[in-house]
Design a protein around this motif. Sequence first.
Motif, mmCIF file in Angstrom:
data_model
loop_
_atom_site.group_PDB
_atom_site.id
_atom_site.type_symbol
_atom_site.label_atom_id
_atom_site.label_comp_id
_atom_site.label_asym_id
_atom_site.label_seq_id
_atom_site.Cartn_x
_atom_site.Cartn_y
_atom_site.Cartn_z
ATOM 1 N N ALA A 130 44.286 49.666 38.591
ATOM 2 C CA ALA A 130 43.531 49.001 39.655
ATOM 3 C C ALA A 130 43.631 47.489 39.567
ATOM 4 O O ALA A 130 43.319 46.789 40.520
ATOM 5 N N GLN A 138 40.470 36.717 35.249
ATOM 6 C CA GLN A 138 39.568 37.569 36.021
ATOM 7 C C GLN A 138 39.291 38.903 35.330
ATOM 8 O O GLN A 138 38.636 39.764 35.896
ATOM 9 N N GLU B 233 41.601 31.886 42.826
ATOM 10 C CA GLU B 233 42.529 32.911 43.248
ATOM 11 C C GLU B 233 41.777 34.222 43.419
ATOM 12 O O GLU B 233 41.055 34.644 42.530
ATOM 13 N N ASN B 234 41.976 34.823 44.542
ATOM 14 C CA ASN B 234 41.329 36.106 44.769
ATOM 15 C C ASN B 234 42.317 37.212 44.468
ATOM 16 O O ASN B 234 43.514 37.021 44.538
ATOM 17 N N TYR B 235 41.815 38.349 44.120
ATOM 18 C CA TYR B 235 42.739 39.456 43.928
ATOM 19 C C TYR B 235 42.114 40.727 44.476
ATOM 20 O O TYR B 235 40.940 40.786 44.806
ATOM 21 N N VAL B 236 42.935 41.737 44.573
ATOM 22 C CA VAL B 236 42.506 42.966 45.201
ATOM 23 C C VAL B 236 42.519 44.078 44.163
ATOM 24 O O VAL B 236 43.513 44.301 43.493
ATOM 25 N N VAL B 237 41.410 44.721 44.013
ATOM 26 C CA VAL B 237 41.366 45.889 43.146
ATOM 27 C C VAL B 237 41.823 47.073 43.984
ATOM 28 O O VAL B 237 41.286 47.321 45.058
ATOM 29 N N CYS B 238 42.852 47.752 43.498
ATOM 30 C CA CYS B 238 43.414 48.833 44.298
ATOM 31 C C CYS B 238 42.684 50.136 44.005
ATOM 32 O O CYS B 238 42.617 50.560 42.859
ATOM 33 N N VAL B 250 38.227 40.709 45.252
ATOM 34 C CA VAL B 250 37.395 40.078 44.240
ATOM 35 C C VAL B 250 37.670 38.598 44.256
ATOM 36 O O VAL B 250 38.815 38.168 44.249
ATOM 37 N N LYS B 251 36.607 37.835 44.289
ATOM 38 C CA LYS B 251 36.780 36.393 44.266
ATOM 39 C C LYS B 251 36.905 35.948 42.827
ATOM 40 O O LYS B 251 36.137 36.332 41.964
ATOM 41 N N GLY B 252 37.909 35.147 42.573
ATOM 42 C CA GLY B 252 38.208 34.784 41.199
ATOM 43 C C GLY B 252 37.267 33.753 40.631
ATOM 44 O O GLY B 252 36.738 32.902 41.320
ATOM 45 N N GLY B 253 37.070 33.840 39.343
ATOM 46 C CA GLY B 253 36.334 32.812 38.621
ATOM 47 C C GLY B 253 37.053 32.618 37.323
ATOM 48 O O GLY B 253 38.050 33.268 37.064
#
Lengths: 246, 256
Positions: A130, A138, B233-238, B250-253
Amino acid sequence: MTDTVIKLDHLEKTFGDHKVLCGVDLEVKKGEIISVIGSSGSGKSTMLRCINLLEEPTGGKVYYKGTSVTELNLSSYRASVGMVFQQFNLFNNMTALENCVRPQIKVLKRTREEAEKVAREFIERVGMSAYVNARPSQLSGGQKQRIAIARALSMNPEVILFDEPTSALDPEMVGEVLDVIKGLAGMGLTMIVVTHEMAFAKEVSDRVVFMDGGVVLEEGTPDELFGNPKMQRTKEFLARFLGSAE
Amino acid sequence: MNFFVQVWEIVVKYYPFLLKGIGVTMLIALVGTVVGLIIGLLTGIVRTIPLSKNGALKILQKVINAVIAVYIEIFRGTPMMVQAMVIYWGYAFMNGGSTLPLIPAGIFIVSINTGAYMAEIVRGGIISIDKGQFEGAYSVGMTHVQTMFNVIIPQVMKNILPSVSNEFVINIKDTSVLNVIGIAELYYMAGMIKTMTFQTFQAYTVVCVLYFIMTFTVTRILRVIEKKLSGSENYVVCGSQSDPKAEIRVKGGDSV
Ligand SMILES: Nc1ncnc2c1ncn2[C@@H]1O[C@H](COP(=O)(O)OP(=O)(O)OP(=O)(O)O)[C@@H](O)[C@H]1O
Ligand SMILES: [Mg+2]
């Protein structure tokens, strides 16, 4: 014997005038899982780092399948002897997937397509599918370590060295990483695991090695070493350790 | 007021010169900064190669490192105006009086001068990268150069971008010294306008304002770029438990 993968022959390492390894002898057979225990400063990390030449030994030899590693091509040797660090050391400028892909492309000269296929397979194996697009910053510690393990696996190594893979983790994440490492036991990989997790060492390893003062003081099966240690120092260490940790 | 009228007349009458001066200044400053950065990166990569075990190679490495150190000391320790004269007339001296074409000469001078500063900036940037990043790369078998290009330099670039922008702004101003070898950049144009109008104060006022507009604009633009590059950087949980096709953004931190 040809099925000896790693052999340390009187390995020595001195930093300045501080002799950290004072002649380590160790033989590791193909497919063996070895736990290395010992108190802080006994030279466990230094030994691992000498095996993949992150540190240059100042004496003695490291053999990989019978050849002295100084005669091997450094890149391809390191590719076949992976390492998992306490501090993960994922590449901060890459996503989780890219962490596992780029080394394959650069070192093993795989195509991106091939590399991604391999990477995704191992990322799935460590239960992180995922998060392929996440950046290291992150991810939680346990997640980072699982990606680091996938990165090492993606190189299709013969051996993986683990240097206290769970020591930097919050207690609730230790289990997930240890489970992943246990899960690798059936793959035929040779593993050398420096750990303070005695329960893990007992359960998983074929052999436990106790280091003290820069040498291998005692080694044996988990039953021998934990159940019936011969050396006084080993007894003291186990008493102190098991007394305080459990 | 007379002064403002005269200033305005200079702008109206001489704007082709002024525009050309701005063009030359920006060209030399921009190319000089980029080439300087490349010099800085290359020296940074070379200077951080671990010393070889092979005796001859080790000596060669030490010699190269010493040459780089001398280069940095000399170019940081002398005025660019003097460097310009020495290089330009030194070339003429050694080539029987024939001189370098002016704009390439200016770019060359600014490039190697900036390179000396960039070398130190890049080195600082490399040193500030966690040693674990190198070890992670070495442990999978990457060579020093692969480690640098794939892992270290991308992180260094992000960290040193503000310093690089700063060098660019400094170069916009400092190219003014190139008038000593006769390059027609903005400051040179002010001198020309002065000799044609005899209005020294007015001419330099115009140029002063133009320099300020250039640096101010460039600073703002670079700041926007810096923000973009270091932005979260945002990322996508698949997939999720209930719906494997779901995407969770998800917004990155920096820490989770
Ligand atoms: N690069 C170095 N320079 C100088 N001394 C070092 C270096 N690396 C390790 N040492 C020293 O070597 C000794 C052994 O260190 P090492 O990290 O191998 O111990 P360890 O058994 O892994 O301990 P721990 O359980 O704390 O990780 C320590 O005294 C340490 O200070
Ligand atoms: Mg250690």
